[in-house]
Motif scaffolding. Structure first.
Motif, short mmCIF file in Angstrom:
data_model
loop_
_atom_site.label_atom_id
_atom_site.label_comp_id
_atom_site.label_asym_id
_atom_site.label_seq_id
_atom_site.Cartn_x
_atom_site.Cartn_y
_atom_site.Cartn_z
N ARG A 187 0.90 -1.24 0.02
CA ARG A 187 -0.06 0.04 0.10
C ARG A 187 0.90 1.12 -0.07
NH1 ARG A 187 -3.49 -2.85 4.22
NH2 ARG A 187 -5.25 -3.74 3.56
N ALA A 188 2.00 1.19 0.66
CA ALA A 188 2.77 2.25 0.74
C ALA A 188 3.81 2.62 -0.77
CB ALA A 188 3.87 2.10 1.75
N GLY A 189 3.49 1.62 -1.58
CA GLY A 189 4.11 1.80 -2.79
C GLY A 189 5.58 1.30 -3.00
N GLU A 190 5.80 0.50 -2.01
CA GLU A 190 7.30 -0.03 -1.91
C GLU A 190 7.33 -0.91 -3.19
OE1 GLU A 190 10.33 -2.80 0.69
OE2 GLU A 190 8.81 -1.57 1.59
N TRP A 191 6.40 -1.75 -3.44
CA TRP A 191 6.18 -2.77 -4.68
C TRP A 191 4.99 -2.19 -5.63
CZ3 TRP A 191 6.63 -5.98 0.09
CH2 TRP A 191 7.91 -6.28 0.30
N PRO A 192 5.48 -1.73 -6.64
CA PRO A 192 4.05 -1.20 -7.70
C PRO A 192 3.19 -2.47 -7.98
CG PRO A 192 6.31 -0.62 -8.51
CD PRO A 192 6.46 -1.04 -7.22
N LEU A 193 2.32 -2.09 -8.98
CA LEU A 193 1.61 -3.17 -9.58
C LEU A 193 2.70 -3.76 -10.78
CD1 LEU A 193 -1.16 -4.30 -9.53
CD2 LEU A 193 -1.74 -2.81 -11.62
N GLY A 194 2.52 -5.10 -10.42
CA GLY A 194 3.38 -5.89 -11.47
C GLY A 194 4.76 -6.10 -10.85
N ALA A 195 5.21 -5.62 -9.95
CA ALA A 195 6.56 -5.74 -9.18
C ALA A 195 6.78 -7.21 -8.65
CB ALA A 195 6.72 -4.85 -8.20
N ARG A 196 8.05 -7.65 -9.05
CA ARG A 196 8.24 -9.02 -8.24
C ARG A 196 8.94 -8.73 -6.73
NH1 ARG A 196 12.83 -11.98 -7.76
NH2 ARG A 196 12.72 -14.25 -8.01
N LEU A 197 8.30 -9.35 -5.83
CA LEU A 197 8.73 -9.33 -4.42
C LEU A 197 10.21 -10.07 -4.35
CD1 LEU A 197 6.03 -8.42 -3.93
CD2 LEU A 197 5.81 -9.98 -1.87
N PRO A 198 10.96 -9.43 -3.33
CA PRO A 198 12.13 -10.20 -3.02
C PRO A 198 11.93 -11.49 -2.62
CG PRO A 198 12.02 -7.99 -2.02
CD PRO A 198 10.69 -8.22 -2.53
N GLY A 199 13.05 -12.62 -2.55
CA GLY A 199 12.66 -13.71 -2.41
C GLY A 199 12.70 -14.09 -0.97
N GLU A 200 12.17 -15.39 -0.49
CA GLU A 200 11.88 -15.52 0.83
C GLU A 200 13.28 -15.30 1.79
OE1 GLU A 200 10.81 -19.60 0.83
OE2 GLU A 200 9.04 -19.43 -0.26
N THR A 201 14.54 -15.96 0.97
CA THR A 201 15.61 -15.43 1.88
C THR A 201 15.82 -13.94 2.23
OG1 THR A 201 16.87 -15.45 0.04
CG2 THR A 201 16.61 -17.62 1.09
#
Length: 222
Positions: free
Chosen positions: A22-36
């Motif tokens: 919600r804060a915009g750290e990851w925009p729509l379509g962005a890939r999240l960092p891995g679990e590690t």
């Protein structure tokens, strides 16, 4: 004694991820960092991260793509449709009816089968026979309008209408009890004219009549 409920770690992790989205750290379509990467950031184990991601995927916010990673597919959790409808006022309900039913009426005029037309005519007749009871009349009115949406032969429109009926039904009952409606003759004529436009396969007139009728209901409330 007040009992303190412990929120599962996965729920807490999902909440933090949602706040960051919600804060915009990851925009729509962005890939999240891995679990590690996420696990130490959140202060939880990798299995907890996986469960948090699974929760948000179930809510339509994230999507796991095999071999590619986890991606943002929505920027917030979509509110439950039933909750939206329960909160909606009568005017909002009528405006939504216009959007659904006017288009459905036009499609019905173009696509209706002989069987569908018979169902519409029967529903119109039944509608007149239930004038004595508000609830029965509204139910008969819903069956009439549903028969038109069904005649449009569009399963998505029909699904929308069916999901909408409980709130729509209550809105119409409330409106009639407020005395905000057309005269019986004017109301019946509007529905009969709509039926004939569909029978004549006149999509333009069917669309106009459906919209005009619903707009008149909206005007009666304002």
């Amino acid at each position: 004694m007040v009992r303190i409920k412990r929120t599962p770690l996965a729920d807490q992790a999902a909440d933090v991820l949602m706040e960051r989205i919600r804060a915009g750290e990851w925009p729509l379509g962005a890939r999240l960092p891995g679990e590690t990467t996420l696990a130490p950031q959140l202060g939880v184990g990798r299995s907890t991260v996986r469960e948090a991601i699974r929760q948000l995927a179930g809510k339509g916010v994230l999507e796991t793509r095999q071999g590619a990673g986890v991606f943002v597919t929505a920027l917030d959790v979509t509110e439950d449709w039933d909750a939206v409808l329960q909160r909606a006022g009568i005017i909002s309900v009528i405006e939504a009816r216009i959007a659904i039913e006017a288009e459905a009426a036009a499609y019905a005029a173009e696509r209706r089968s002989p069987q569908a037309l018979r169902a519409i005519r029967k529903a119109l007749s039944d509608r007149q026979e239930h004038r004595g009871s508000t609830e029965e009349y509204v139910d008969a009115d819903m069956r009439f309008h549903r028969s038109i949406v069904a005649a449009a032969e569009n399963p998505v429109l029909l699904e929308l209408f069916d999901s909408f009926v409980p709130r729509l039904r209550q809105a119409m009952i409330d409106m009639l009890r407020l005395g905000r409606s057309l005269s019986e003759d004017e109301d019946h004529d509007a529905h009969a004219d709509l039926t004939e436009a569909i029978a004549s396969r006149d999509a333009e007139v069917a669309h106009r009549l459906s919209r005009t009728h619903l707009e008149s209901l909206k005007a009666a409330l304002q």
